[in-house]
Design a protein around this motif. Sequence first.
Motif, short mmCIF file in Angstrom:
data_model
loop_
_atom_site.label_atom_id
_atom_site.label_comp_id
_atom_site.label_asym_id
_atom_site.label_seq_id
_atom_site.Cartn_x
_atom_site.Cartn_y
_atom_site.Cartn_z
N UNK A 284 15.65 70.61 148.84
CA UNK A 284 16.68 70.66 148.02
C UNK A 284 17.95 70.92 148.71
N UNK A 285 17.91 71.20 150.08
CA UNK A 285 19.20 71.62 150.73
C UNK A 285 19.98 70.27 151.14
N UNK A 286 19.03 68.94 150.85
CA UNK A 286 19.68 67.73 151.17
C UNK A 286 20.54 67.18 149.98
N UNK B 46 10.13 52.18 144.02
CA UNK B 46 10.34 53.43 143.59
C UNK B 46 10.13 53.44 142.03
N UNK B 47 10.44 52.24 141.44
CA UNK B 47 10.18 52.13 139.92
C UNK B 47 8.56 52.46 139.63
N UNK B 48 7.54 51.81 140.38
CA UNK B 48 6.30 52.13 140.28
C UNK B 48 6.00 53.64 140.55
N UNK B 49 6.49 54.16 141.51
CA UNK B 49 5.94 55.61 141.57
C UNK B 49 6.75 56.37 140.58
N UNK B 50 7.88 56.01 139.82
CA UNK B 50 8.48 56.78 138.75
C UNK B 50 7.46 56.54 137.51
N UNK B 51 6.90 55.44 137.46
CA UNK B 51 5.93 55.09 136.36
C UNK B 51 4.64 55.79 136.56
N UNK B 52 4.20 56.13 137.86
CA UNK B 52 2.93 56.96 138.04
C UNK B 52 3.26 58.54 137.71
N UNK C 170 20.34 59.61 145.92
CA UNK C 170 19.13 59.00 146.70
C UNK C 170 17.94 58.79 146.11
N UNK C 171 17.47 57.82 145.80
CA UNK C 171 16.48 57.64 144.89
C UNK C 171 15.19 58.12 145.60
N UNK C 172 14.80 57.96 146.95
CA UNK C 172 13.94 58.66 147.51
C UNK C 172 13.64 60.00 147.42
N UNK C 173 14.92 60.53 147.85
CA UNK C 173 15.03 62.04 147.85
C UNK C 173 14.66 62.72 146.57
N UNK C 174 15.16 62.05 145.39
CA UNK C 174 14.95 62.48 144.07
C UNK C 174 13.64 62.35 143.67
N UNK C 175 12.89 61.15 144.00
CA UNK C 175 11.60 61.04 143.68
C UNK C 175 10.55 61.93 144.29
N UNK C 176 10.79 62.11 145.50
CA UNK C 176 10.04 63.32 146.26
C UNK C 176 10.00 64.45 145.75
N UNK D 237 20.95 60.54 161.43
CA UNK D 237 21.18 59.21 160.55
C UNK D 237 20.26 59.23 159.21
N UNK D 238 20.84 59.56 158.22
CA UNK D 238 20.16 59.68 156.97
C UNK D 238 19.67 58.22 156.45
N UNK D 239 18.38 58.41 156.30
CA UNK D 239 17.74 57.17 155.54
C UNK D 239 16.55 57.55 154.85
N UNK D 240 16.84 57.50 153.12
CA UNK D 240 15.95 57.92 152.21
C UNK D 240 14.52 57.60 152.46
N UNK D 241 14.37 56.30 153.09
CA UNK D 241 12.90 56.16 153.39
C UNK D 241 12.26 57.07 154.08
N UNK D 242 12.75 57.84 155.00
CA UNK D 242 12.26 58.69 155.98
C UNK D 242 11.66 59.86 155.05
N UNK D 243 12.41 60.40 153.84
CA UNK D 243 12.03 61.38 153.22
C UNK D 243 10.64 61.32 152.65
N UNK D 244 10.06 60.15 152.34
CA UNK D 244 8.82 60.05 151.93
C UNK D 244 7.78 60.45 152.95
N UNK D 245 8.19 60.62 154.13
CA UNK D 245 7.34 60.74 155.13
C UNK D 245 6.89 62.65 155.17
N UNK D 246 8.07 63.32 154.34
CA UNK D 246 7.51 64.64 154.15
C UNK D 246 6.20 65.06 153.40
N UNK D 247 5.91 64.04 152.33
CA UNK D 247 4.66 64.32 151.73
C UNK D 247 3.46 63.96 152.81
N UNK D 248 3.57 63.28 153.70
CA UNK D 248 2.45 63.16 154.48
C UNK D 248 2.08 64.04 155.74
#
Length: 417
Positions: free
Chosen positions: A320-322, A366-372, A329-335, A293-304
């Motif tokens: 990138x295979x996703x 997401x916008x605050x992470x983009x700003x950073x 998906x903004x979470x995937x693109x941001x990661x 079950x795809x949920x973009x919020x979980x992609x952020x956990x790859x960074x941990x």
Amino acid sequence: MRSLIKILIVLGVAAAVVTLVGEGPGYVLVQVGEYTLETTAALAGVALALFLFFGWEIWGLLSTALHAPSRFREARLQRRRRRSLALLEEGTLALERGESERARKLLARGGRYADRPAAFFIGAARAAHQAGEEAAAEEYLGKAQNEVLADDPAATLLRAEMEMEAGRAEHALALLSDLEKKDPDNRQLLRRLLTLYRQVEDWDALMRLLPRARKAGVLSESEAAEQMREARAQRMEQARLAGDGGTVERLWKEASRDERADSRLMAPWIRYLLSENRGQEAERALEQGLKRHWRGELVDLYLALPQAPGSAQELLQRLERWLPDHSRDPHLLTVLAQLAIAARLWGKADRYLEDVAAQENLPAEILLRLAHLFQERQKPDQALACCRRSLTALEGRVPVLAPPEADGQKEGGSAQP
């Protein structure tokens, strides 16, 4: 009409008597002591009929006079009932329209007319509570409790609701706990408890209550399942932050397959695995969860993941295979942008950043992470634009403070030049 019928009956009896004795005069002799009365049979029959008629009428008058007080009382009670019902209708409609003060007065007046005024006083208490008159609400609730049966939960439920709205969750919980012992299947009680356990964040109690609420028809199957997922996820995160790994693992094992595919449960479970230095297990759980079950919020956990900082380029290629299935998906693109910056792939990083920034209705996080990230790429204009968009996304969630008064300005006046 009744008198006319009686007269006709009397005349009919007299006519019958005259007819019977018409062929011979006959006579009737009545002797009482020294007195003797002799008359014809026809006249005696008419006299008897008249006696019966007037006796009937006198008896009717006496009966009416004897029953007059009770009939008067019944008529008076009927008028009071009609008046109380009219006040109940007017008061209830006023309460629904938000006219709390008028509703309180109407319902309190109706309670004075009603034979059983508990419903009026409960309505008056609710109206007084909505109007902010807590003392009056308590008074009406006391009157209602004096009128209802000892096991009737209505007044207690309303009192608990008032305690909840006043922020006194412990008092409300005490009231509802006592009521639950007496009437555990009360649907309104179950609704109140569902809200209250969520309010005090007692997730264990909420999970125990949800099957009963579903069985009682308070929640549908899907609603109960949704609330169970949320409660389990909140309890897992609560236990993780408290260092209670046993509870986290127990809740994860008790979760169904569908629940484990939910990102709300997956996120605290993976964070727990990472905190226990079980990185490979966390990565496998993350991969399996995203496949089910795809949920973009979980992609952020790859960074941990433990290997993420040292293998940014390798992780970037894996993620990138996703893209073919989740290119927006903004979470995937941001990661991906963050990993590209870490791998010093500037062109790819800028492309991912621009793809995300071009989307509308992005969440503030997401916008605050983009700003950073734009700031890391030394693009201050884009970073500032993302900050402004994040403030717009947060509108209504951040308190706005009034500007300070100018020096020398006093309350109620203006600064002198």
